[in-house]
Design a protein around this motif. Structure first.
Motif, PDB file in Angstrom:
ATOM      1  N   ILE A  76       7.258  -0.342 -12.369  1.00 56.21           N
ATOM      2  CA  ILE A  76       6.109  -1.254 -12.376  1.00 56.21           C
ATOM      3  C   ILE A  76       5.235  -0.907 -11.175  1.00 56.21           C
ATOM      4  O   ILE A  76       5.725  -0.813 -10.052  1.00 56.21           O
ATOM      5  CB  ILE A  76       6.540  -2.732 -12.284  1.00 56.21           C
ATOM      6  CG1 ILE A  76       7.406  -3.125 -13.483  1.00 56.21           C
ATOM      7  CG2 ILE A  76       5.313  -3.638 -12.182  1.00 56.21           C
ATOM      8  CD1 ILE A  76       7.988  -4.529 -13.398  1.00 56.21           C
ATOM      9  N   VAL A  77       3.948  -0.705 -11.441  1.00 54.68           N
ATOM     10  CA  VAL A  77       2.967  -0.505 -10.370  1.00 54.68           C
ATOM     11  C   VAL A  77       2.155  -1.788 -10.282  1.00 54.68           C
ATOM     12  O   VAL A  77       1.668  -2.288 -11.294  1.00 54.68           O
ATOM     13  CB  VAL A  77       2.047   0.699 -10.670  1.00 54.68           C
ATOM     14  CG1 VAL A  77       1.006   0.868  -9.566  1.00 54.68           C
ATOM     15  CG2 VAL A  77       2.863   1.976 -10.846  1.00 54.68           C
ATOM     16  N   TYR A  78       2.022  -2.328  -9.075  1.00 56.56           N
ATOM     17  CA  TYR A  78       1.286  -3.581  -8.893  1.00 56.56           C
ATOM     18  C   TYR A  78       0.268  -3.440  -7.770  1.00 56.56           C
ATOM     19  O   TYR A  78       0.394  -2.597  -6.884  1.00 56.56           O
ATOM     20  CB  TYR A  78       2.237  -4.750  -8.641  1.00 56.56           C
ATOM     21  CG  TYR A  78       3.166  -4.608  -7.462  1.00 56.56           C
ATOM     22  CD1 TYR A  78       2.848  -5.186  -6.232  1.00 56.56           C
ATOM     23  CD2 TYR A  78       4.370  -3.914  -7.558  1.00 56.56           C
ATOM     24  CE1 TYR A  78       3.705  -5.077  -5.152  1.00 56.56           C
ATOM     25  CE2 TYR A  78       5.221  -3.799  -6.482  1.00 56.56           C
ATOM     26  CZ  TYR A  78       4.884  -4.380  -5.282  1.00 56.56           C
ATOM     27  OH  TYR A  78       5.728  -4.259  -4.216  1.00 56.56           O
ATOM     28  N   GLN A  79      -0.757  -4.282  -7.821  1.00 60.48           N
ATOM     29  CA  GLN A  79      -1.867  -4.216  -6.881  1.00 60.48           C
ATOM     30  C   GLN A  79      -1.639  -5.199  -5.734  1.00 60.48           C
ATOM     31  O   GLN A  79      -1.534  -6.396  -5.942  1.00 60.48           O
ATOM     32  CB  GLN A  79      -3.175  -4.540  -7.589  1.00 60.48           C
ATOM     33  CG  GLN A  79      -4.398  -4.374  -6.736  1.00 60.48           C
ATOM     34  CD  GLN A  79      -5.676  -4.562  -7.539  1.00 60.48           C
ATOM     35  OE1 GLN A  79      -5.664  -5.149  -8.620  1.00 60.48           O
ATOM     36  NE2 GLN A  79      -6.765  -4.064  -7.014  1.00 60.48           N
ATOM     37  N   VAL A  80      -1.598  -4.672  -4.511  1.00 59.61           N
ATOM     38  CA  VAL A  80      -1.386  -5.481  -3.319  1.00 59.61           C
ATOM     39  C   VAL A  80      -2.728  -5.962  -2.770  1.00 59.61           C
ATOM     40  O   VAL A  80      -2.866  -7.107  -2.351  1.00 59.61           O
ATOM     41  CB  VAL A  80      -0.608  -4.688  -2.250  1.00 59.61           C
ATOM     42  CG1 VAL A  80      -0.428  -5.499  -0.986  1.00 59.61           C
ATOM     43  CG2 VAL A  80       0.730  -4.247  -2.795  1.00 59.61           C
ATOM     44  N   SER A  81      -3.715  -5.082  -2.761  1.00 56.54           N
ATOM     45  CA  SER A  81      -5.077  -5.425  -2.338  1.00 56.54           C
ATOM     46  C   SER A  81      -6.039  -4.590  -3.180  1.00 56.54           C
ATOM     47  O   SER A  81      -5.608  -3.869  -4.084  1.00 56.54           O
ATOM     48  CB  SER A  81      -5.278  -5.171  -0.845  1.00 56.54           C
ATOM     49  OG  SER A  81      -5.119  -3.800  -0.551  1.00 56.54           O
ATOM     50  N   GLU A  82      -7.325  -4.655  -2.879  1.00 51.06           N
ATOM     51  CA  GLU A  82      -8.324  -4.022  -3.739  1.00 51.06           C
ATOM     52  C   GLU A  82      -8.048  -2.548  -4.016  1.00 51.06           C
ATOM     53  O   GLU A  82      -8.198  -2.086  -5.141  1.00 51.06           O
ATOM     54  CB  GLU A  82      -9.714  -4.179  -3.125  1.00 51.06           C
ATOM     55  CG  GLU A  82     -10.816  -3.709  -4.056  1.00 51.06           C
ATOM     56  CD  GLU A  82     -12.195  -3.974  -3.501  1.00 51.06           C
ATOM     57  OE1 GLU A  82     -13.140  -3.386  -4.044  1.00 51.06           O
ATOM     58  OE2 GLU A  82     -12.334  -4.749  -2.544  1.00 51.06           O
ATOM     59  N   HIS A  83      -7.635  -1.790  -3.029  1.00 48.88           N
ATOM     60  CA  HIS A  83      -7.384  -0.357  -3.234  1.00 48.88           C
ATOM     61  C   HIS A  83      -5.983   0.057  -2.792  1.00 48.88           C
ATOM     62  O   HIS A  83      -5.753   1.215  -2.455  1.00 48.88           O
ATOM     63  CB  HIS A  83      -8.428   0.471  -2.481  1.00 48.88           C
ATOM     64  CG  HIS A  83      -9.820   0.248  -2.976  1.00 48.88           C
ATOM     65  ND1 HIS A  83     -10.246   0.682  -4.209  1.00 48.88           N
ATOM     66  CD2 HIS A  83     -10.865  -0.404  -2.431  1.00 48.88           C
ATOM     67  CE1 HIS A  83     -11.505   0.325  -4.388  1.00 48.88           C
ATOM     68  NE2 HIS A  83     -11.907  -0.345  -3.317  1.00 48.88           N
ATOM     69  N   GLN A  84      -5.054  -0.874  -2.794  1.00 48.64           N
ATOM     70  CA  GLN A  84      -3.681  -0.569  -2.389  1.00 48.64           C
ATOM     71  C   GLN A  84      -2.715  -0.992  -3.486  1.00 48.64           C
ATOM     72  O   GLN A  84      -2.755  -2.135  -3.953  1.00 48.64           O
ATOM     73  CB  GLN A  84      -3.328  -1.280  -1.084  1.00 48.64           C
ATOM     74  CG  GLN A  84      -1.950  -0.928  -0.581  1.00 48.64           C
ATOM     75  CD  GLN A  84      -1.599  -1.628   0.716  1.00 48.64           C
ATOM     76  OE1 GLN A  84      -2.282  -2.538   1.162  1.00 48.64           O
ATOM     77  NE2 GLN A  84      -0.500  -1.217   1.324  1.00 48.64           N
ATOM     78  N   TYR A  85      -1.842  -0.057  -3.873  1.00 54.06           N
ATOM     79  CA  TYR A  85      -0.884  -0.294  -4.948  1.00 54.06           C
ATOM     80  C   TYR A  85       0.524   0.018  -4.447  1.00 54.06           C
ATOM     81  O   TYR A  85       0.718   0.886  -3.607  1.00 54.06           O
ATOM     82  CB  TYR A  85      -1.206   0.588  -6.158  1.00 54.06           C
ATOM     83  CG  TYR A  85      -2.617   0.389  -6.644  1.00 54.06           C
ATOM     84  CD1 TYR A  85      -2.929  -0.648  -7.504  1.00 54.06           C
ATOM     85  CD2 TYR A  85      -3.645   1.214  -6.209  1.00 54.06           C
ATOM     86  CE1 TYR A  85      -4.229  -0.850  -7.939  1.00 54.06           C
ATOM     87  CE2 TYR A  85      -4.949   1.016  -6.641  1.00 54.06           C
ATOM     88  CZ  TYR A  85      -5.234  -0.012  -7.507  1.00 54.06           C
ATOM     89  OH  TYR A  85      -6.516  -0.214  -7.923  1.00 54.06           O
ATOM     90  N   LYS A  86       1.492  -0.696  -4.986  1.00 53.70           N
ATOM     91  CA  LYS A  86       2.904  -0.473  -4.660  1.00 53.70           C
ATOM     92  C   LYS A  86       3.669  -0.263  -5.961  1.00 53.70           C
ATOM     93  O   LYS A  86       3.234  -0.696  -7.024  1.00 53.70           O
ATOM     94  CB  LYS A  86       3.494  -1.668  -3.913  1.00 53.70           C
ATOM     95  CG  LYS A  86       2.837  -1.974  -2.600  1.00 53.70           C
ATOM     96  CD  LYS A  86       3.617  -1.396  -1.491  1.00 53.70           C
ATOM     97  CE  LYS A  86       2.945  -1.780  -0.176  1.00 53.70           C
ATOM     98  NZ  LYS A  86       3.723  -1.445   0.947  1.00 53.70           N
ATOM     99  N   THR A  87       4.826   0.376  -5.849  1.00 51.78           N
ATOM    100  CA  THR A  87       5.653   0.681  -7.016  1.00 51.78           C
ATOM    101  C   THR A  87       7.065   0.163  -6.794  1.00 51.78           C
ATOM    102  O   THR A  87       7.603   0.267  -5.695  1.00 51.78           O
ATOM    103  CB  THR A  87       5.696   2.202  -7.252  1.00 51.78           C
ATOM    104  OG1 THR A  87       4.363   2.683  -7.405  1.00 51.78           O
ATOM    105  CG2 THR A  87       6.484   2.540  -8.505  1.00 51.78           C
ATOM    106  N   VAL A  88       7.644  -0.374  -7.857  1.00 55.15           N
ATOM    107  CA  VAL A  88       9.056  -0.755  -7.847  1.00 55.15           C
ATOM    108  C   VAL A  88       9.722  -0.067  -9.032  1.00 55.15           C
ATOM    109  O   VAL A  88       9.194  -0.064 -10.142  1.00 55.15           O
ATOM    110  CB  VAL A  88       9.253  -2.296  -7.870  1.00 55.15           C
ATOM    111  CG1 VAL A  88       8.641  -2.932  -9.085  1.00 55.15           C
ATOM    112  CG2 VAL A  88      10.717  -2.665  -7.767  1.00 55.15           C
TER     113      VAL A  88
END
Length: 84
Positions: free
Chosen positions: A30-42
């Motif tokens: 799952i890729v999720y959006q932390v802020s406008e141009h920052q993404y994290k993956t689990v």
């Protein structure tokens, strides 16, 4: 279709991408959006490497990798929550 969200590390984020296992249909990433141009993956996983990189340990909840910006969790489906 309703935009899914993920609840991880006590926060709720917008899901950008979900990848499934081709054979089992289980969620693998799952890729999720932390802020406008920052993404994290689990990623799906039930083990994490130690900070010394010499051994692994079992995990029961989402856990950040000690040296990278991604996490592993044993059950990705339970992290998804419906938007309201």
């Amino acid at each position: 279709m309703i935009q899914p969200k993920i609840k991880i590390f006590g926060q709720v984020y917008k899901v950008i991408q979900i990848e499934f296992d081709k054979k089992t249909g289980a969620i693998e990433k799952i890729v999720y959006q932390v802020s406008e141009h920052q993404y994290k993956t689990v990623f799906r996983g039930n083990e994490m490497i130690t900070k010394s990189l010499t051994s692994k340990f079992k995990i029961q909840k989402p856990t950040l990798h000690p040296y990278h910006g991604y996490a592993y969790a044993p059950d990705l489906e339970c992290l998804l929550v419906q938007s309201t």
